[in-house]
Motif scaffolding. Structure first.
Motif, PDB file in Angstrom:
ATOM      1  N   ALA A  59       0.826  -1.213   0.000  1.00  0.00           N
ATOM      2  CA  ALA A  59       0.000   0.000   0.000  1.00  0.00           C
ATOM      3  C   ALA A  59       0.861   1.264   0.000  1.00  0.00           C
ATOM      4  O   ALA A  59       0.542   2.247   0.667  1.00  0.00           O
ATOM      5  CB  ALA A  59      -0.955   0.002   1.198  1.00  0.00           C
ATOM      6  N   GLY A  60       1.954   1.238  -0.746  1.00  0.00           N
ATOM      7  CA  GLY A  60       2.823   2.398  -0.850  1.00  0.00           C
ATOM      8  C   GLY A  60       3.864   2.508   0.248  1.00  0.00           C
ATOM      9  O   GLY A  60       4.680   3.433   0.232  1.00  0.00           O
ATOM     10  N   TRP A  61       3.859   1.602   1.214  1.00  0.00           N
ATOM     11  CA  TRP A  61       4.834   1.622   2.303  1.00  0.00           C
ATOM     12  C   TRP A  61       5.958   0.644   1.997  1.00  0.00           C
ATOM     13  O   TRP A  61       5.715  -0.476   1.529  1.00  0.00           O
ATOM     14  CB  TRP A  61       4.174   1.214   3.625  1.00  0.00           C
ATOM     15  CG  TRP A  61       3.334   2.298   4.246  1.00  0.00           C
ATOM     16  CD1 TRP A  61       2.299   2.965   3.676  1.00  0.00           C
ATOM     17  CD2 TRP A  61       3.475   2.827   5.561  1.00  0.00           C
ATOM     18  NE1 TRP A  61       1.778   3.872   4.539  1.00  0.00           N
ATOM     19  CE2 TRP A  61       2.481   3.818   5.713  1.00  0.00           C
ATOM     20  CE3 TRP A  61       4.333   2.564   6.616  1.00  0.00           C
ATOM     21  CZ2 TRP A  61       2.326   4.541   6.889  1.00  0.00           C
ATOM     22  CZ3 TRP A  61       4.173   3.289   7.797  1.00  0.00           C
ATOM     23  CH2 TRP A  61       3.186   4.272   7.920  1.00  0.00           C
ATOM     24  N   ARG A  62       7.191   1.050   2.249  1.00  0.00           N
ATOM     25  CA  ARG A  62       8.305   0.116   2.156  1.00  0.00           C
ATOM     26  C   ARG A  62       8.124  -0.960   3.223  1.00  0.00           C
ATOM     27  O   ARG A  62       7.746  -0.665   4.359  1.00  0.00           O
ATOM     28  CB  ARG A  62       9.645   0.821   2.370  1.00  0.00           C
ATOM     29  CG  ARG A  62      10.092   1.666   1.202  1.00  0.00           C
ATOM     30  CD  ARG A  62      11.450   2.284   1.466  1.00  0.00           C
ATOM     31  NE  ARG A  62      12.519   1.282   1.580  1.00  0.00           N
ATOM     32  CZ  ARG A  62      13.778   1.580   1.829  1.00  0.00           C
ATOM     33  NH1 ARG A  62      14.155   2.849   2.003  1.00  0.00           N
ATOM     34  NH2 ARG A  62      14.681   0.627   1.904  1.00  0.00           N
ATOM     35  N   CYS A  63       8.393  -2.197   2.868  1.00  0.00           N
ATOM     36  CA  CYS A  63       8.199  -3.310   3.791  1.00  0.00           C
ATOM     37  C   CYS A  63       9.525  -4.024   3.998  1.00  0.00           C
ATOM     38  O   CYS A  63      10.189  -4.418   3.026  1.00  0.00           O
ATOM     39  CB  CYS A  63       7.153  -4.287   3.256  1.00  0.00           C
ATOM     40  SG  CYS A  63       6.871  -5.722   4.320  1.00  0.00           S
ATOM     41  N   ARG A  64       9.900  -4.194   5.254  1.00  0.00           N
ATOM     42  CA  ARG A  64      11.092  -4.952   5.612  1.00  0.00           C
ATOM     43  C   ARG A  64      10.678  -6.142   6.468  1.00  0.00           C
ATOM     44  O   ARG A  64       9.828  -6.007   7.343  1.00  0.00           O
ATOM     45  CB  ARG A  64      12.087  -4.069   6.367  1.00  0.00           C
ATOM     46  CG  ARG A  64      12.709  -2.991   5.490  1.00  0.00           C
ATOM     47  CD  ARG A  64      13.507  -2.002   6.283  1.00  0.00           C
ATOM     48  NE  ARG A  64      14.105  -0.985   5.420  1.00  0.00           N
ATOM     49  CZ  ARG A  64      14.580   0.172   5.849  1.00  0.00           C
ATOM     50  NH1 ARG A  64      14.536   0.460   7.142  1.00  0.00           N
ATOM     51  NH2 ARG A  64      15.108   1.041   5.003  1.00  0.00           N
ATOM     52  N   VAL A  65      11.276  -7.277   6.181  1.00  0.00           N
ATOM     53  CA  VAL A  65      10.961  -8.501   6.909  1.00  0.00           C
ATOM     54  C   VAL A  65      12.164  -8.896   7.754  1.00  0.00           C
ATOM     55  O   VAL A  65      13.293  -8.918   7.260  1.00  0.00           O
ATOM     56  CB  VAL A  65      10.588  -9.652   5.945  1.00  0.00           C
ATOM     57  CG1 VAL A  65      10.375 -10.948   6.716  1.00  0.00           C
ATOM     58  CG2 VAL A  65       9.343  -9.294   5.147  1.00  0.00           C
ATOM     59  N   GLN A  66      11.923  -9.172   9.016  1.00  0.00           N
ATOM     60  CA  GLN A  66      12.976  -9.630   9.929  1.00  0.00           C
ATOM     61  C   GLN A  66      12.542 -10.973  10.510  1.00  0.00           C
ATOM     62  O   GLN A  66      11.500 -11.082  11.142  1.00  0.00           O
ATOM     63  CB  GLN A  66      13.201  -8.613  11.049  1.00  0.00           C
ATOM     64  CG  GLN A  66      14.265  -9.033  12.050  1.00  0.00           C
ATOM     65  CD  GLN A  66      14.610  -7.911  13.025  1.00  0.00           C
ATOM     66  OE1 GLN A  66      14.794  -6.766  12.622  1.00  0.00           O
ATOM     67  NE2 GLN A  66      14.689  -8.246  14.297  1.00  0.00           N
ATOM     68  N   VAL A  67      13.340 -12.001  10.261  1.00  0.00           N
ATOM     69  CA  VAL A  67      13.013 -13.350  10.709  1.00  0.00           C
ATOM     70  C   VAL A  67      13.989 -13.765  11.799  1.00  0.00           C
ATOM     71  O   VAL A  67      15.212 -13.696  11.609  1.00  0.00           O
ATOM     72  CB  VAL A  67      13.062 -14.353   9.537  1.00  0.00           C
ATOM     73  CG1 VAL A  67      12.844 -15.777  10.034  1.00  0.00           C
ATOM     74  CG2 VAL A  67      12.013 -13.991   8.491  1.00  0.00           C
ATOM     75  N   GLY A  68      13.439 -14.177  12.936  1.00  0.00           N
ATOM     76  CA  GLY A  68      14.264 -14.665  14.033  1.00  0.00           C
ATOM     77  C   GLY A  68      14.361 -16.177  13.998  1.00  0.00           C
ATOM     78  O   GLY A  68      13.346 -16.866  13.892  1.00  0.00           O
ATOM     79  N   LEU A  69      15.575 -16.696  14.070  1.00  0.00           N
ATOM     80  CA  LEU A  69      15.803 -18.139  14.027  1.00  0.00           C
ATOM     81  C   LEU A  69      16.362 -18.626  15.356  1.00  0.00           C
ATOM     82  O   LEU A  69      17.318 -18.052  15.885  1.00  0.00           O
ATOM     83  CB  LEU A  69      16.778 -18.491  12.893  1.00  0.00           C
ATOM     84  CG  LEU A  69      16.326 -18.192  11.465  1.00  0.00           C
ATOM     85  CD1 LEU A  69      17.423 -18.574  10.478  1.00  0.00           C
ATOM     86  CD2 LEU A  69      15.039 -18.914  11.127  1.00  0.00           C
ATOM     87  N   ARG A  70      15.761 -19.675  15.879  1.00  0.00           N
ATOM     88  CA  ARG A  70      16.272 -20.347  17.077  1.00  0.00           C
ATOM     89  C   ARG A  70      17.096 -21.563  16.648  1.00  0.00           C
ATOM     90  O   ARG A  70      17.098 -21.942  15.472  1.00  0.00           O
ATOM     91  CB  ARG A  70      15.117 -20.772  17.982  1.00  0.00           C
ATOM     92  CG  ARG A  70      14.330 -19.607  18.564  1.00  0.00           C
ATOM     93  CD  ARG A  70      13.170 -20.086  19.416  1.00  0.00           C
ATOM     94  NE  ARG A  70      12.576 -18.990  20.166  1.00  0.00           N
ATOM     95  CZ  ARG A  70      11.659 -18.160  19.679  1.00  0.00           C
ATOM     96  NH1 ARG A  70      11.218 -18.332  18.439  1.00  0.00           N
ATOM     97  NH2 ARG A  70      11.166 -17.176  20.410  1.00  0.00           N
ATOM     98  N   ASP A  71      17.787 -22.158  17.590  1.00  0.00           N
ATOM     99  CA  ASP A  71      18.568 -23.358  17.286  1.00  0.00           C
ATOM    100  C   ASP A  71      17.645 -24.436  16.724  1.00  0.00           C
ATOM    101  O   ASP A  71      16.588 -24.735  17.298  1.00  0.00           O
ATOM    102  CB  ASP A  71      19.257 -23.880  18.558  1.00  0.00           C
ATOM    103  CG  ASP A  71      20.386 -22.969  19.010  1.00  0.00           C
ATOM    104  OD1 ASP A  71      20.889 -22.194  18.173  1.00  0.00           O
ATOM    105  OD2 ASP A  71      20.762 -23.020  20.203  1.00  0.00           O
ATOM    106  N   GLY A  72      18.039 -25.010  15.603  1.00  0.00           N
ATOM    107  CA  GLY A  72      17.240 -26.056  14.976  1.00  0.00           C
ATOM    108  C   GLY A  72      16.257 -25.560  13.942  1.00  0.00           C
ATOM    109  O   GLY A  72      15.682 -26.357  13.200  1.00  0.00           O
ATOM    110  N   ASP A  73      16.035 -24.228  13.869  1.00  0.00           N
ATOM    111  CA  ASP A  73      15.120 -23.679  12.865  1.00  0.00           C
ATOM    112  C   ASP A  73      15.783 -23.670  11.495  1.00  0.00           C
ATOM    113  O   ASP A  73      16.957 -23.295  11.365  1.00  0.00           O
ATOM    114  CB  ASP A  73      14.705 -22.249  13.219  1.00  0.00           C
ATOM    115  CG  ASP A  73      13.696 -22.202  14.351  1.00  0.00           C
ATOM    116  OD1 ASP A  73      13.140 -23.272  14.679  1.00  0.00           O
ATOM    117  OD2 ASP A  73      13.478 -21.115  14.909  1.00  0.00           O
ATOM    118  N   ALA A  74      15.043 -24.059  10.467  1.00  0.00           N
ATOM    119  CA  ALA A  74      15.504 -23.978   9.081  1.00  0.00           C
ATOM    120  C   ALA A  74      14.743 -22.856   8.388  1.00  0.00           C
ATOM    121  O   ALA A  74      13.525 -22.720   8.543  1.00  0.00           O
ATOM    122  CB  ALA A  74      15.273 -25.306   8.363  1.00  0.00           C
TER     123      ALA A  74
END
Length: 329
Positions: A59-74
């Motif tokens: 909707a016209g807004w810049r979008c940034r994605v931040q993904v947090g990974l724990r031990d064992g996460d793929a």
């Protein structure tokens, strides 16, 4: 926000931060640890890594994605994730490629997608130098294997796929056109493998096309029987702008999927060039295409040389006449 981005369980949107001053929204996504104990409390497992990417504007807004990974996460192979290094998500990379194939300049992309011009330029430079280094994700359960008869059936036009992604449309038209020019079984097999690799690499952003594969698999046996009874007619070509036109029309200037342009960039078509601008462009594109392995980026180079000829037909009559003669022989 989870529905807009396509975030499915077990991944979850944990937080959304907005910055009205810069019209930027940052979406924090994690995979919550499984509940433990009698009361279903979640274990306190710390996040070990934070990965960040620029995503498609919302909707016209810049979008940034931040993904947090724990031990064992793929890291999931989805449209809202990218490579482990900072950069663009798969969804944004697919959109950038489709817009480049449709004729957008880097300056136009910067304005349209609200991305810094320098970042876009570096991204395109890496693609031109064959440095995308995008490893294919694991195949999804619904993706037919490389040896499936579906891929040759798609290649020869025996089953019909409704394609929305411009990059896939161009690649499929190119492979179909080339397959119709020869009857070499080995080359057909290599082209079918290239089509499978494209789906494997882009499955996160080909949901519309991916959802049709199961239904197409059921049509393959009947399609193969019809192919034995009658030869496959040469398919319609797709122009660089995504407009369908019957093969054979526009003889003086074939569309971007015609093998002529690849032959020109690979030096198989010898051209006496008088126009300085074309000479410089050919030198640049020929040096780039030698190191580019990604089929999308190679198609981008073909579209670029095709558009140059299309824009300058009036001043390139000498060169176009040579292409016509080369094509005739």
């Amino acid at each position: 926000m989870a529905e807009l981005l396509g975030v499915d369980a077990p991944w979850k949107v944990m937080d959304v931060q907005r910055s009205s001053g810069t019209q930027t929204v940052t979406v924090h996504i994690e995979r919550p640890p499984p509940p433990q104990g009698l009361f279903g409390r979640r274990a306190a497992v710390p996040v070990r890594r934070q990965l960040r990417w620029e995503h498609v504007t919302l909707a016209g807004w810049r979008c940034r994605v931040q993904v947090g990974l724990r031990d064992g996460d793929a890291l999931p192979a989805t449209a809202w994730t990218g490579e482990e290094a900072p950069g663009y998500t798969r969804g944004l990379q697919r959109l950038i490629m489709d817009l480049l194939l449709a004729g957008a300049t880097t300056e136009q992309l910067s304005v349209l997608l609200k991305l810094p011009f320098a970042d876009l330029w570096r991204h395109k430079f890496r693609l031109d130098q064959g440095r995308s280094n995008t490893a294919a994700p694991p195949a999804a359960p619904g993706l037919p294997p490389e040896g499936s008869p579906l891929w040759p059936a798609l290649l020869m036009g025996r089953v019909s796929l409704d394609v929305k992604a411009l990059g896939l449309r161009l690649l499929l038209a190119k492979l179909q056109r080339e397959a119709a020019l020869h009857g070499d079984a080995d080359l057909h097999r290599q082209a079918a493998q290239e089509l499978h690799r494209y789906f494997l690499r882009s499955q996160a952003v080909l949901r519309h096309e991916f959802g049709q594969l199961t239904g197409l698999m059921a049509q393959v046996p009947a399609a193969m029987e019809r192919a034995v009874a009658a030869p496959v007619a040469r398919t319609a070509a797709v122009s660089a702008d995504g407009v369908h036109s019957p093969a054979g029309q526009g003889f003086e200037l074939p569309d971007a999927t015609d093998p002529l342009w690849l032959a020109l960039l690979q030096g198989e078509c010898s051209l006496d060039v008088r126009a300085l601008g074309l000479r410089l462009l050919l030198t640049q594109l020929r040096s780039q295409i030698r190191v580019i392995q990604d089929s999308d980026v190679r198609m981008l180079k073909l579209v670029e040389i095709h558009r140059y000829f299309a824009r300058h037909q009036g001043s390139l009559s000498y060169e176009i006449s040579q292409l016509r003669n080369w094509r005739a022989h």
